[in-house]
Write an enzyme that holds these catalytic residues in place. Structure first.
Site, PDB file in Angstrom:
ATOM      1  N   LYS A 120       0.973  34.167 -34.524  1.00  0.00           N
ATOM      2  CA  LYS A 120       0.987  32.686 -34.501  1.00  0.00           C
ATOM      3  C   LYS A 120       2.407  32.155 -34.302  1.00  0.00           C
ATOM      4  O   LYS A 120       2.590  31.065 -33.763  1.00  0.00           O
ATOM      5  CB  LYS A 120       0.357  32.132 -35.775  1.00  0.00           C
ATOM      6  CG  LYS A 120      -1.145  32.450 -35.852  1.00  0.00           C
ATOM      7  CD  LYS A 120      -1.943  31.403 -36.600  1.00  0.00           C
ATOM      8  CE  LYS A 120      -3.386  31.788 -36.767  1.00  0.00           C
ATOM      9  NZ  LYS A 120      -4.321  31.246 -35.834  1.00  0.00           N
ATOM     10  N   LYS A 201      -9.294  38.284 -29.731  1.00  0.00           N
ATOM     11  CA  LYS A 201     -10.279  37.851 -30.729  1.00  0.00           C
ATOM     12  C   LYS A 201     -10.767  36.421 -30.461  1.00  0.00           C
ATOM     13  O   LYS A 201      -9.970  35.563 -30.071  1.00  0.00           O
ATOM     14  CB  LYS A 201      -9.617  37.896 -32.110  1.00  0.00           C
ATOM     15  CG  LYS A 201     -10.548  37.663 -33.274  1.00  0.00           C
ATOM     16  CD  LYS A 201      -9.797  37.620 -34.588  1.00  0.00           C
ATOM     17  CE  LYS A 201      -9.232  36.252 -34.899  1.00  0.00           C
ATOM     18  NZ  LYS A 201     -10.199  35.266 -35.360  1.00  0.00           N
ATOM     19  N   LYS A 204     -11.445  29.945 -33.558  1.00  0.00           N
ATOM     20  CA  LYS A 204     -11.908  28.554 -33.481  1.00  0.00           C
ATOM     21  C   LYS A 204     -10.838  27.606 -32.958  1.00  0.00           C
ATOM     22  O   LYS A 204     -11.133  26.581 -32.375  1.00  0.00           O
ATOM     23  CB  LYS A 204     -12.486  28.093 -34.817  1.00  0.00           C
ATOM     24  CG  LYS A 204     -11.502  27.939 -35.954  1.00  0.00           C
ATOM     25  CD  LYS A 204     -12.193  27.364 -37.181  1.00  0.00           C
ATOM     26  CE  LYS A 204     -12.279  28.371 -38.295  1.00  0.00           C
ATOM     27  NZ  LYS A 204     -11.012  28.996 -38.701  1.00  0.00           N
TER      28      LYS A 204
HETATM   29  N1  AQP Z   1     -13.654  36.733 -33.966  1.00  0.00           N
HETATM   30  C1  AQP Z   1     -14.009  37.012 -35.211  1.00  0.00           C
HETATM   31  N2  AQP Z   1     -14.865  38.013 -35.475  1.00  0.00           N
HETATM   32  C2  AQP Z   1     -15.239  38.298 -36.743  1.00  0.00           C
HETATM   33  N3  AQP Z   1     -14.801  37.614 -37.817  1.00  0.00           N
HETATM   34  C3  AQP Z   1     -13.950  36.597 -37.599  1.00  0.00           C
HETATM   35  N4  AQP Z   1     -13.343  35.724 -38.421  1.00  0.00           N
HETATM   36  C4  AQP Z   1     -12.565  34.895 -37.683  1.00  0.00           C
HETATM   37  N5  AQP Z   1     -12.675  35.188 -36.385  1.00  0.00           N
HETATM   38  C5  AQP Z   1     -13.515  36.248 -36.301  1.00  0.00           C
HETATM   39  C6  AQP Z   1     -13.516  35.682 -39.875  1.00  0.00           C
HETATM   40  O1  AQP Z   1     -13.961  34.379 -40.230  1.00  0.00           O
HETATM   41  C7  AQP Z   1     -13.478  34.077 -41.539  1.00  0.00           C
HETATM   42  C8  AQP Z   1     -12.871  32.715 -41.555  1.00  0.00           C
HETATM   43  O2  AQP Z   1     -11.718  32.732 -40.714  1.00  0.00           O
HETATM   44  P1  AQP Z   1     -10.507  31.752 -41.007  1.00  0.00           P
HETATM   45  O3  AQP Z   1     -10.928  30.384 -40.750  1.00  0.00           O
HETATM   46  O4  AQP Z   1     -10.023  31.991 -42.397  1.00  0.00           O
HETATM   47  O5  AQP Z   1      -9.331  32.147 -40.083  1.00  0.00           O
HETATM   48  P2  AQP Z   1      -9.198  33.137 -38.888  1.00  0.00           P
HETATM   49  O6  AQP Z   1      -9.491  34.512 -39.350  1.00  0.00           O
HETATM   50  O7  AQP Z   1      -7.824  32.933 -38.322  1.00  0.00           O
HETATM   51  O8  AQP Z   1     -10.325  32.614 -37.917  1.00  0.00           O
HETATM   52  P3  AQP Z   1     -10.158  31.859 -36.517  1.00  0.00           P
HETATM   53  O9  AQP Z   1     -11.498  31.391 -36.126  1.00  0.00           O
HETATM   54  O10 AQP Z   1      -9.401  32.747 -35.602  1.00  0.00           O
HETATM   55  O11 AQP Z   1      -9.265  30.610 -36.923  1.00  0.00           O
HETATM   56  P4  AQP Z   1      -7.907  30.110 -36.266  1.00  0.00           P
HETATM   57  O12 AQP Z   1      -8.215  29.810 -34.854  1.00  0.00           O
HETATM   58  O13 AQP Z   1      -7.539  28.901 -37.046  1.00  0.00           O
HETATM   59  O14 AQP Z   1      -6.884  31.181 -36.437  1.00  0.00           O
HETATM   60  C9  AQP Z   1     -12.488  35.179 -41.914  1.00  0.00           C
HETATM   61  O15 AQP Z   1     -13.101  36.087 -42.815  1.00  0.00           O
HETATM   62  C10 AQP Z   1     -12.197  35.842 -40.599  1.00  0.00           C
HETATM   63  O16 AQP Z   1     -11.849  37.213 -40.734  1.00  0.00           O
END
Ligand code: AQP
Length: 337
Positions: A120, A201, A204
């Site tokens: 990030k 990956k 969101k």
């Molecule tokens: N692509 C993924 N596959 C499986 N699990 C995923 N998680 C996120 N992306 C995937 C899991 O979702 C939970 C919540 O995630 P988070 O909001 O705490 O943050 P993150 O892991 O950084 O998810 P994002 O969607 O990628 O958010 P942003 O874009 O803000 O960085 C966690 O248990 C995560 O592992």
């Protein structure tokens, strides 16, 4: 009863990976309604809005997204009669204070090695101290609820490992204070990849309109995205993340939403071409999300009810977290009032 804690950042519209990696398992693990275990509220889920502030964001969007993510969790089946659901900043003082205590045993080097921080921070002009310290805040979130298990996707593995290390280090230095948590992962779907760039990956907050399946996307949109997924030039349906990232990702998604194994997914599609694979995956995802999408619409129509549930959750969360915080401060030799 095993104590569970997990969280989700309100950084955008919830995507399919969040469901496969985490939310689906949170719901599946809930105790039966009305059981003594349900009354214990030992499963704790949090919309971690303080984490969402560690990257660029708009204040009005954060407010709306926090409520939307809470409504999605409720619609998915995070039933406040069987678990605890709250917003992190509603208990923010306690989480922030515990973060400070943990900061005093966390190492600069180990935080600098966190891959999510490196990813990030990479290419950003301004990297906040908040982004750097994010994993310590996450450790506080987990440790404040005497957590045994943290159901997460694969990308959070290193952060939960750090929470373990900090708990063990604290216990060694100040005596037995924290429960040492462990991460749990789904058998399939622990890392759902972007449909257009299957080596990256699904996230969101990513601006990848065709690559990210949002759980509130219209069924026709979901189908279109999955049917346009990048695959490869042969027509062989098998699971091989290195050689066939796109096809492997579709198989992972299918296994994740149907609860089957990867082997079963391969068997289901090995005799068909990529067209059939994509149609089968699209159908399975649409079917998986349909009941949830309807409930989510109903809930969003009553924001007052969502806020009421979140207030009640925060009250109970504050009580629990404060007990652990006081125990932690006492162990560190701080003079309690
Ligand atoms: N692509 C993924 N596959 C499986 N699990 C995923 N998680 C996120 N992306 C995937 C899991 O979702 C939970 C919540 O995630 P988070 O909001 O705490 O943050 P993150 O892991 O950084 O998810 P994002 O969607 O990628 O958010 P942003 O874009 O803000 O960085 C966690 O248990 C995560 O592992």
């Amino acid at each position: 009863m095993t104590r569970v804690f997990s969280g989700i950042k309100p950084t955008g519209s919830v995507q399919l990976g969040n469901f496969c990696g985490a939310i689906g398992r949170w719901v599946d693990g809930l105790p039966d309604a009305g059981s003594p275990a349900a009354d214990q509220r030992d499963q704790v889920f949090c919309v971690v809005d303080l984490h969402a502030m560690t990257v660029d964001y708009e204040p009005e969007t954060l407010t709306a997204t926090t409520r939307q993510v809470a409504s999605i969790l409720l619609a998915a089946g995070i039933d406040p009669a069987r678990c605890l659901l709250f917003v992190q900043s509603h208990v923010g003082g306690i989480h922030a204070e515990c973060t400070w205590l943990l900061n005093c045993v966390a190492g600069f080097g180990e935080l600098r090695r966190q891959t999510q921080f490196k990813d990030k921070a990479d290419g950003s002009e301004h990297v906040s101290v908040g982004l750097f310290d994010y994993p310590v805040l996450m450790a506080a979130d987990i440790l404040l609820y005497d957590t045994d298990e943290v159901p997460v996707g694969d990308d959070q593995r290193q952060h939960v490992e750090l929470a373990r290390d900090l708990a063990e280090r604290w216990n060694h230095r100040f005596g037995n204070t924290f429960v040492v948590p462990r991460a749990t992962f789904p058998p399939a779907g622990a890392r759902i990849m972007d449909l257009q760039t299957p080596t990256k990956k699904m996230s969101k907050s990513d601006d990848s309109p065709q690559g990210v399946v949002r759980v509130l996307d219209d069924p026709a949109v979901i189908t279109k995205k999955i049917k346009s997924a990048v695959t490869d030039s042969d027509n062989d349906v098998r699971h091989d993340r290195e050689a066939k990232p796109g096809v492997s990702n579709l198989l992972e998604i299918y296994a994740g939403v149907t609860g089957s194994s990867i082997d079963a997914a391969v068997t289901a599609f090995s005799a068909s071409g990529y067209g059939n694979l994509k149609s089968g995956v699209a159908e399975a995802v649409v079917e998986y999300l349909a009941p949830f999408q309807q409930r989510s619409g109903e809930l969003m129509a009553d924001p007052g009810e969502i806020d009421r549930i979140l207030r009640a959750g925060a009250e109970l969360a504050a009580e629990r977290a404060n007990a652990v915080l006081q125990r932690t401060k006492r162990s560190a030799g701080l003079l309690l009032p």
